[in-house]
Scaffold this motif. Sequence first.
Motif, PDB file in Angstrom:
ATOM      1  N   LYS A  13       5.137  13.618   4.692  1.00  0.00           N
ATOM      2  CA  LYS A  13       4.380  14.248   3.606  1.00  0.00           C
ATOM      3  C   LYS A  13       3.018  13.586   3.396  1.00  0.00           C
ATOM      4  N   THR A  14       2.897  12.323   3.793  1.00  0.00           N
ATOM      5  CA  THR A  14       1.599  11.648   3.668  1.00  0.00           C
ATOM      6  C   THR A  14       0.672  12.041   4.814  1.00  0.00           C
ATOM      7  N   GLY A  15       1.252  12.584   5.878  1.00  0.00           N
ATOM      8  CA  GLY A  15       0.458  12.925   7.049  1.00  0.00           C
ATOM      9  C   GLY A  15       0.168  11.723   7.933  1.00  0.00           C
ATOM     10  N   MET A  16       0.824  10.603   7.651  1.00  0.00           N
ATOM     11  CA  MET A  16       0.598   9.385   8.424  1.00  0.00           C
ATOM     12  C   MET A  16       1.552   9.317   9.607  1.00  0.00           C
ATOM     13  N   SER A  17       1.068   8.705  10.685  1.00  0.00           N
ATOM     14  CA  SER A  17       1.966   8.381  11.788  1.00  0.00           C
ATOM     15  C   SER A  17       2.830   7.211  11.317  1.00  0.00           C
ATOM     16  N   ARG A  18       3.842   6.892  12.076  1.00  0.00           N
ATOM     17  CA  ARG A  18       4.689   5.762  11.699  1.00  0.00           C
ATOM     18  C   ARG A  18       3.872   4.473  11.674  1.00  0.00           C
ATOM     19  N   LYS A  19       2.984   4.326  12.647  1.00  0.00           N
ATOM     20  CA  LYS A  19       2.147   3.118  12.717  1.00  0.00           C
ATOM     21  C   LYS A  19       1.233   3.025  11.492  1.00  0.00           C
ATOM     22  N   GLU A  20       0.591   4.116  11.127  1.00  0.00           N
ATOM     23  CA  GLU A  20      -0.290   4.118   9.956  1.00  0.00           C
ATOM     24  C   GLU A  20       0.482   3.801   8.685  1.00  0.00           C
ATOM     25  N   PHE A  21       1.667   4.407   8.544  1.00  0.00           N
ATOM     26  CA  PHE A  21       2.525   4.192   7.385  1.00  0.00           C
ATOM     27  C   PHE A  21       2.892   2.715   7.267  1.00  0.00           C
ATOM     28  N   CYS A  22       3.282   2.125   8.377  1.00  0.00           N
ATOM     29  CA  CYS A  22       3.666   0.713   8.392  1.00  0.00           C
ATOM     30  C   CYS A  22       2.495  -0.190   8.027  1.00  0.00           C
ATOM     31  N   GLU A  23       1.337   0.104   8.569  1.00  0.00           N
ATOM     32  CA  GLU A  23       0.157  -0.704   8.265  1.00  0.00           C
ATOM     33  C   GLU A  23      -0.242  -0.548   6.801  1.00  0.00           C
ATOM     34  N   TYR A  24      -0.197   0.675   6.295  1.00  0.00           N
ATOM     35  CA  TYR A  24      -0.592   0.924   4.918  1.00  0.00           C
ATOM     36  C   TYR A  24       0.308   0.185   3.925  1.00  0.00           C
ATOM     37  N   PHE A  25       1.620   0.242   4.176  1.00  0.00           N
ATOM     38  CA  PHE A  25       2.578  -0.366   3.252  1.00  0.00           C
ATOM     39  C   PHE A  25       2.988  -1.783   3.652  1.00  0.00           C
ATOM     40  N   ASP A  26       2.425  -2.282   4.746  1.00  0.00           N
ATOM     41  CA  ASP A  26       2.717  -3.631   5.227  1.00  0.00           C
ATOM     42  C   ASP A  26       4.219  -3.842   5.456  1.00  0.00           C
TER      43      ASP A  26
END
Length: 68
Positions: A13-26
């Motif tokens: 739903k955020t439109g993030m890839s798994r890598k982006e999601f992980c980086e964003y939320f640490d």
Amino acid sequence: MDKAKKIKDLREKTGMSRKEFCEYFDIPYRTVTEWERDTRHAPDYVVRLLEYYIRMENLLKKDEDDKT
């Protein structure tokens, strides 16, 4: 809805890839991967916090906002 599906749905739903999601939320990539594959289970509070933060920071994709 089980936690694995919930986490994947939140990320999508955020439109993030798994890598982006992980980086964003640490959160380590392997951890999120295992949560989504249901080989490891995220604590309930983590799922609630992710859901809350995504909602409060307006991280949902535009077309998802229009549906709610």
